[in-house]
Design an enzyme around this catalytic site. Sequence first.
Site, PDB file in Angstrom:
ATOM      1  N   THR A   1       0.634 -16.134 -21.519  1.00  0.00           N
ATOM      2  CA  THR A   1      -0.738 -15.609 -20.644  1.00  0.00           C
ATOM      3  C   THR A   1      -1.961 -16.457 -19.615  1.00  0.00           C
ATOM      4  O   THR A   1      -2.162 -16.128 -18.732  1.00  0.00           O
ATOM      5  CB  THR A   1      -1.121 -14.478 -21.293  1.00  0.00           C
ATOM      6  OG1 THR A   1      -0.426 -13.711 -21.735  1.00  0.00           O
ATOM      7  CG2 THR A   1      -2.178 -13.342 -20.362  1.00  0.00           C
TER       8      THR A   1
ATOM      9  N   ARG B   1       3.102 -13.000 -31.031  1.00  0.00           N
ATOM     10  CA  ARG B   1       4.997 -13.229 -31.950  1.00  0.00           C
ATOM     11  C   ARG B   1       5.088 -14.232 -32.955  1.00  0.00           C
ATOM     12  O   ARG B   1       4.516 -14.982 -32.820  1.00  0.00           O
ATOM     13  CB  ARG B   1       5.955 -13.603 -29.838  1.00  0.00           C
ATOM     14  CG  ARG B   1       6.756 -13.003 -29.952  1.00  0.00           C
ATOM     15  CD  ARG B   1       6.759 -13.528 -28.653  1.00  0.00           C
ATOM     16  NE  ARG B   1       8.532 -14.078 -28.779  1.00  0.00           N
ATOM     17  CZ  ARG B   1       8.657 -14.252 -27.748  1.00  0.00           C
ATOM     18  NH1 ARG B   1       8.777 -14.398 -26.830  1.00  0.00           N
ATOM     19  NH2 ARG B   1      10.555 -14.781 -28.296  1.00  0.00           N
TER      20      ARG B   1
ATOM     21  N   GLN C   1       6.974 -12.401 -20.589  1.00  0.00           N
ATOM     22  CA  GLN C   1       7.477 -13.579 -21.889  1.00  0.00           C
ATOM     23  C   GLN C   1       7.244 -14.134 -21.325  1.00  0.00           C
ATOM     24  O   GLN C   1       7.566 -14.811 -20.279  1.00  0.00           O
ATOM     25  CB  GLN C   1       8.757 -12.590 -22.317  1.00  0.00           C
ATOM     26  CG  GLN C   1       9.506 -11.382 -22.676  1.00  0.00           C
ATOM     27  CD  GLN C   1      11.154 -11.798 -23.119  1.00  0.00           C
ATOM     28  OE1 GLN C   1      12.097 -11.877 -22.336  1.00  0.00           O
ATOM     29  NE2 GLN C   1      11.411 -11.330 -24.002  1.00  0.00           N
TER      30      GLN C   1
ATOM     31  N   SER D   1       0.832  -1.187   0.137  1.00  0.00           N
ATOM     32  CA  SER D   1      -0.064   0.094  -0.181  1.00  0.00           C
ATOM     33  C   SER D   1       0.502   1.036   0.527  1.00  0.00           C
ATOM     34  O   SER D   1       0.474   2.832   0.261  1.00  0.00           O
ATOM     35  CB  SER D   1      -1.574   0.341   1.337  1.00  0.00           C
ATOM     36  OG  SER D   1      -0.164  -0.394   2.630  1.00  0.00           O
TER      37      SER D   1
ATOM     38  N   ASP E   1       0.389  -2.233 -16.238  1.00  0.00           N
ATOM     39  CA  ASP E   1       0.976  -3.173 -18.101  1.00  0.00           C
ATOM     40  C   ASP E   1       1.752  -3.308 -17.599  1.00  0.00           C
ATOM     41  O   ASP E   1       2.757  -3.199 -16.570  1.00  0.00           O
ATOM     42  CB  ASP E   1       1.219  -1.279 -18.503  1.00  0.00           C
ATOM     43  CG  ASP E   1       1.645  -1.632 -19.702  1.00  0.00           C
ATOM     44  OD1 ASP E   1       1.962  -2.642 -19.763  1.00  0.00           O
ATOM     45  OD2 ASP E   1       2.134  -0.527 -20.410  1.00  0.00           O
TER      46      ASP E   1
ATOM     47  N   ARG F   1     -16.447 -17.327 -34.199  1.00  0.00           N
ATOM     48  CA  ARG F   1     -17.870 -15.850 -34.859  1.00  0.00           C
ATOM     49  C   ARG F   1     -18.402 -16.468 -35.542  1.00  0.00           C
ATOM     50  O   ARG F   1     -18.687 -16.452 -36.931  1.00  0.00           O
ATOM     51  CB  ARG F   1     -16.633 -15.015 -35.415  1.00  0.00           C
ATOM     52  CG  ARG F   1     -15.669 -14.423 -34.534  1.00  0.00           C
ATOM     53  CD  ARG F   1     -14.696 -13.379 -35.522  1.00  0.00           C
ATOM     54  NE  ARG F   1     -14.636 -12.153 -34.755  1.00  0.00           N
ATOM     55  CZ  ARG F   1     -12.944 -12.218 -34.247  1.00  0.00           C
ATOM     56  NH1 ARG F   1     -12.417 -13.633 -34.699  1.00  0.00           N
ATOM     57  NH2 ARG F   1     -12.277 -11.804 -33.151  1.00  0.00           N
TER      58      ARG F   1
HETATM   59  O1  PRX Z   1       7.795  -7.637 -26.901  1.00  0.00           O
HETATM   60  C1  PRX Z   1       7.533  -7.560 -25.736  1.00  0.00           C
HETATM   61  C2  PRX Z   1       6.169  -7.910 -26.012  1.00  0.00           C
HETATM   62  O2  PRX Z   1       6.058  -9.330 -26.626  1.00  0.00           O
HETATM   63  C3  PRX Z   1       6.380  -9.987 -26.028  1.00  0.00           C
HETATM   64  C4  PRX Z   1       6.574 -11.267 -25.836  1.00  0.00           C
HETATM   65  O3  PRX Z   1       5.789 -11.971 -25.804  1.00  0.00           O
HETATM   66  P1  PRX Z   1       4.996 -13.026 -25.384  1.00  0.00           P
HETATM   67  O4  PRX Z   1       6.126 -13.984 -25.379  1.00  0.00           O
HETATM   68  O5  PRX Z   1       5.071 -13.652 -26.920  1.00  0.00           O
HETATM   69  O6  PRX Z   1       4.538 -12.692 -24.751  1.00  0.00           O
HETATM   70  C5  PRX Z   1       3.172 -12.211 -24.231  1.00  0.00           C
HETATM   71  C6  PRX Z   1       2.407 -12.093 -23.565  1.00  0.00           C
HETATM   72  C7  PRX Z   1       3.301 -11.961 -22.210  1.00  0.00           C
HETATM   73  C8  PRX Z   1       8.001  -9.413 -25.390  1.00  0.00           C
HETATM   74  O7  PRX Z   1       9.701  -9.409 -25.186  1.00  0.00           O
HETATM   75  N1  PRX Z   1       5.401  -7.252 -24.281  1.00  0.00           N
HETATM   76  C9  PRX Z   1       4.609  -8.322 -24.185  1.00  0.00           C
HETATM   77  N2  PRX Z   1       4.295  -7.757 -22.589  1.00  0.00           N
HETATM   78  C10 PRX Z   1       4.591  -5.888 -22.861  1.00  0.00           C
HETATM   79  C11 PRX Z   1       5.228  -5.776 -24.112  1.00  0.00           C
HETATM   80  N3  PRX Z   1       5.633  -5.151 -25.207  1.00  0.00           N
HETATM   81  C12 PRX Z   1       4.828  -3.750 -24.219  1.00  0.00           C
HETATM   82  N4  PRX Z   1       4.639  -3.365 -23.167  1.00  0.00           N
HETATM   83  C13 PRX Z   1       3.839  -4.981 -22.339  1.00  0.00           C
HETATM   84  N5  PRX Z   1       3.393  -4.819 -20.865  1.00  0.00           N
END
Ligand code: PRX
Length: 651
Positions: free
Chosen positions: A315, A530, A419, A29, A415, A198
């Site tokens: 995620t 990605r 990765q 907090s 935010d 969809r």
């Molecule tokens: O470039 C960054 C971007 O997503 C990449 C990782 O991708 P992935 O392994 O598919 O995971 C995505 C979900 C965690 C990173 O190297 N990235 C992820 N989060 C952000 C981001 N770029 C900017 N802001 C974020 N919050």
Amino acid sequence: MSKKASFVEIDENTEIKPSKAFSKYARVSSMAQYKRMHAESIEKPHLFWAREAKELKWQKKWDKVLNWEAPYAEWFKGGKLNVCENAVDRHVEEGRGNKAAIIWEGEPGDKRILTYQQLQREVCRMANVLTNQGVKPKDCVLIYMPMVPEATIAMLACARIGAVHSIVFGGFSSESIKDRLEDSKAVAVITADGSWRRGSVVPLKDNMDEALKGNKDVKSVIVLKRCENDVKMKKGRDFWWHKQTAKVPAKHTPKGFSAEHPLFILYTSGSTGKPKGILHTSGGYMVGTYTTCKYIFDMQEDDVYWCTADVGWITGHSYITYGPLLNGVTQIMYEGGPNYPDWGRFWSIIEEYGVTIFYTAPTAIRAFIKAGDEFVDKYDLSSLRLLGTVGEPINPAAWAWYYNKIGGGRCPIVDTWWQTETGAIMISPLPGCTPIKPGTATLPFFGVDAAILDEEGNECKPDQPGRLVIRKPWPSMLRTIYGDKKRYKDTYWSDYDGMYTAGDGAKKDKKGNVYIIGRLDDVLNVSGHRLGTAEIESALVAHPAVAEAAVIGKPHEIKGESIVCFVTLKGDYKETDELKTELRNHIGKVIGAIAKPDAIHFAPAGLPKTRSGKIMRRLLKELVNTGKVTGNVTTLEDSKVIDALEKSLKG
Ligand code: PRX
């Protein structure tokens, strides 16, 4: 806490401090508390992480919190645990048996609620089915499923018996599954007849049949009935989920596995060649996802949490299946598209179930803005108390809309930067203390020693862009690239001695807030997904018409980045629109619909190259973005190539 909506004027310099009402009940907090805890987590990681790990159940306590010989980490060495027991059974034992674990909504509108106790029974059944099918600890099970509770049940059942799951996102093609089956040597598959998207059915089982042609490793395929579409069942290999689970008991004793026992492989794109299998293990990943959920989403007993990702991505692994269930929270799971039947679907779900924590991607937010506020205005979103974003940088306009329109000007936005490789969130505000600002993921989480370095390894000054590195190991870090230790070391740990290179460019402001600029390698971020340019290029050159291909990313209003391809055709092939369509579909077939490019341009005179034969993507980017090339072309081998491309783009 006040539920009143208010409107806050926001630009990129706006800084918003957490409200007193939020901080009062938050786990962290004040900034003083964050700083104290962060300092301890960096200076005395063994103390910090032991305290967190103790909140979970260990069948045998660890001997040592961390064993680190860069780049190889062992967390909670000597400890034994079962991740599934922690995510499910522990809550039943602690009195949450009748609490909703998953509230699910199917795309056509069907609904289901699974309590922790029901989840336990389903997971036990599937664990028994897998064991009966001969799946052993460390065997790999490939999962290709829609967003239904059974996807999570399948993952947890694997974890329960010590099998390693490898999920392939339902939007990937047969060929992508085939590559992953081969690389992981999966012995079993869990899939469904189809998946709703969809309003139409994605034929998952048919795709799987295609991928399994010639495969000798997979001994059994378990098929969930979801869409009732016709499928072929191969005798002796294919089994219906409902028939198998009906035959086995709903009880199963979870055995303890060592903390470094592999938990899952998840394939992700890199700058070269085929996707790499990122390997995560049990103890550290469990503690990492548990802790990040607890502090970053500030999860409380009565929260209703919703992450809109798919379990096919990291995620979905960390913030649908593992983190929230490890915290014993109630979560929403939704099967379909955000615009089905219209763009109000998400908001109707939030209203109906009283969602309090909502986690989505900037690309979705931008799509909602474009669709129009009328889809939001119809619904009461006052249950929300916290918002999150992930996957790509969020632009200030999208952030402002999310804050005001969805959050009613009262919900903090976390935010979260992380990765596939990091396993859990690494940089993010803590909602009860960190001042938030559009465009920045703000400060490192506990245990994360993040720095921004220049090429020589010096720390960058405030506002100077550089490379984002992590200087110390963290519990949920990847352990290796499956089957390729050398690639693991070369890709992540060789730029700076003993440090993890994320592959992202970033900068810090004077207060230490981290701004992610984007990938430094040839990886695209399309709608938060990605994709490697090399993967798309190799799919293109596998087509008989294509002699050579180059792929670049172009900024896109909604997707963040869109895919643009340049191709040179072989001798007799004609540059037609039909061929462009064929090439688009071909990429869809080789990789999956998510990799279909937005534009394909022919490059009749070849691609711009250096004298040593390297494709100059920089020039292609400039050309696509401005229509011409004005930059430095002295290294270009043949300047006529650019003239031809300029013409081709105009035509
Ligand atoms: O470039 C960054 C971007 O997503 C990449 C990782 O991708 P992935 O392994 O598919 O995971 C995505 C979900 C965690 C990173 O190297 N990235 C992820 N989060 C952000 C981001 N770029 C900017 N802001 C974020 N919050």
